[in-house]
Design a protein around this motif. Structure first.
Motif, PDB file in Angstrom:
ATOM      1  N   TRP A  64       0.800  -1.210   0.000  1.00 21.45           N
ATOM      2  CA  TRP A  64       0.000   0.000   0.000  1.00 21.45           C
ATOM      3  C   TRP A  64       0.840   1.271   0.000  1.00 21.45           C
ATOM      4  O   TRP A  64       0.536   2.212  -0.718  1.00 21.45           O
ATOM      5  N   SER A  65       1.878   1.332   0.763  1.00 16.71           N
ATOM      6  CA  SER A  65       2.692   2.544   0.836  1.00 16.71           C
ATOM      7  C   SER A  65       3.199   2.943  -0.548  1.00 16.71           C
ATOM      8  O   SER A  65       3.130   4.109  -0.936  1.00 16.71           O
ATOM      9  N   HIS A  66       3.669   1.978  -1.307  1.00 22.36           N
ATOM     10  CA  HIS A  66       4.157   2.239  -2.665  1.00 22.36           C
ATOM     11  C   HIS A  66       3.013   2.686  -3.576  1.00 22.36           C
ATOM     12  O   HIS A  66       3.146   3.645  -4.329  1.00 22.36           O
ATOM     13  N   ARG A  67       1.885   1.979  -3.507  1.00 24.22           N
ATOM     14  CA  ARG A  67       0.718   2.340  -4.330  1.00 24.22           C
ATOM     15  C   ARG A  67       0.216   3.732  -3.983  1.00 24.22           C
ATOM     16  O   ARG A  67      -0.189   4.490  -4.867  1.00 24.22           O
ATOM     17  N   ALA A  68       0.222   4.088  -2.699  1.00 21.31           N
ATOM     18  CA  ALA A  68      -0.246   5.412  -2.278  1.00 21.31           C
ATOM     19  C   ALA A  68       0.620   6.506  -2.895  1.00 21.31           C
ATOM     20  O   ALA A  68       0.105   7.529  -3.350  1.00 21.31           O
ATOM     21  N   ARG A  69       1.924   6.290  -2.911  1.00 21.86           N
ATOM     22  CA  ARG A  69       2.817   7.279  -3.526  1.00 21.86           C
ATOM     23  C   ARG A  69       2.539   7.411  -5.026  1.00 21.86           C
ATOM     24  O   ARG A  69       2.581   8.504  -5.576  1.00 21.86           O
ATOM     25  N   GLU A  70       2.250   6.299  -5.696  1.00 24.89           N
ATOM     26  CA  GLU A  70       1.911   6.346  -7.122  1.00 24.89           C
ATOM     27  C   GLU A  70       0.624   7.142  -7.353  1.00 24.89           C
ATOM     28  O   GLU A  70       0.543   7.934  -8.288  1.00 24.89           O
ATOM     29  N   ILE A  71      -0.350   6.933  -6.503  1.00 23.26           N
ATOM     30  CA  ILE A  71      -1.629   7.637  -6.646  1.00 23.26           C
ATOM     31  C   ILE A  71      -1.441   9.134  -6.459  1.00 23.26           C
ATOM     32  O   ILE A  71      -1.912   9.931  -7.272  1.00 23.26           O
ATOM     33  N   THR A  72      -0.741   9.525  -5.416  1.00 23.42           N
ATOM     34  CA  THR A  72      -0.584  10.962  -5.165  1.00 23.42           C
ATOM     35  C   THR A  72       0.338  11.622  -6.188  1.00 23.42           C
ATOM     36  O   THR A  72       0.153  12.787  -6.519  1.00 23.42           O
ATOM     37  N   SER A  73       1.309  10.879  -6.717  1.00 25.53           N
ATOM     38  CA  SER A  73       2.190  11.479  -7.729  1.00 25.53           C
ATOM     39  C   SER A  73       1.458  11.714  -9.043  1.00 25.53           C
ATOM     40  O   SER A  73       1.837  12.581  -9.822  1.00 25.53           O
ATOM     41  N   SER A  74       0.390  10.964  -9.279  1.00 30.10           N
ATOM     42  CA  SER A  74      -0.381  11.162 -10.507  1.00 30.10           C
ATOM     43  C   SER A  74      -1.479  12.208 -10.316  1.00 30.10           C
ATOM     44  O   SER A  74      -2.256  12.462 -11.240  1.00 30.10           O
ATOM     45  N   ALA A  75      -1.559  12.818  -9.161  1.00 27.38           N
ATOM     46  CA  ALA A  75      -2.623  13.787  -8.866  1.00 27.38           C
ATOM     47  C   ALA A  75      -2.608  14.970  -9.832  1.00 27.38           C
ATOM     48  O   ALA A  75      -3.653  15.541 -10.111  1.00 27.38           O
ATOM     49  N   SER A  76      -1.468  15.313 -10.353  1.00 28.08           N
ATOM     50  CA  SER A  76      -1.417  16.438 -11.290  1.00 28.08           C
ATOM     51  C   SER A  76      -2.171  16.127 -12.577  1.00 28.08           C
ATOM     52  O   SER A  76      -2.586  17.023 -13.303  1.00 28.08           O
ATOM     53  N   ASP A  77      -2.386  14.844 -12.872  1.00 25.21           N
ATOM     54  CA  ASP A  77      -3.137  14.448 -14.046  1.00 25.21           C
ATOM     55  C   ASP A  77      -4.648  14.608 -13.850  1.00 25.21           C
ATOM     56  O   ASP A  77      -5.406  14.549 -14.806  1.00 25.21           O
ATOM     57  N   TRP A  78      -5.085  14.771 -12.612  1.00 28.05           N
ATOM     58  CA  TRP A  78      -6.503  14.885 -12.322  1.00 28.05           C
ATOM     59  C   TRP A  78      -6.941  16.263 -12.682  1.00 28.05           C
ATOM     60  O   TRP A  78      -7.920  16.759 -12.616  1.00 28.05           O
TER      61      TRP A  78
END
Length: 78
Positions: A64-78
């Protein structure tokens, strides 16, 4: 980015919230009922029990920790 709000399901919203908490050093309570109570106190709309179940499953995932970082790093695409 269109500037229009994106409709999220309760599970998607829970995933985004869990990722934000994880990447900012926060931690969720251990029990889903306490997570649901926290969500209600924050004024989060939606099925808080379903969201709490989703968050509990996410944070128990060893990756989860790794996946969470991936999700937040893609936030600029939202």
């Amino acid at each position: 980015m269109t500037g229009k709000p994106v409709e999220l399901s309760d599970t998607e919203a829970a995933t985004v919230l869990a990722a934000l908490v994880e990447t900012t050093g926060g931690r969720w309570p251990a029990h889903p009922a306490r997570i649901a109570r926290t969500l209600r106190r924050l004024g989060i709309d939606g099925n808080t029990e379903q969201m709490a179940t989703a968050i509990t499953a996410l944070v128990r995932d060893p990756d989860w920790s790794h996946r969470a970082r991936e999700i937040t790093s893609s936030a600029s695409d939202w």
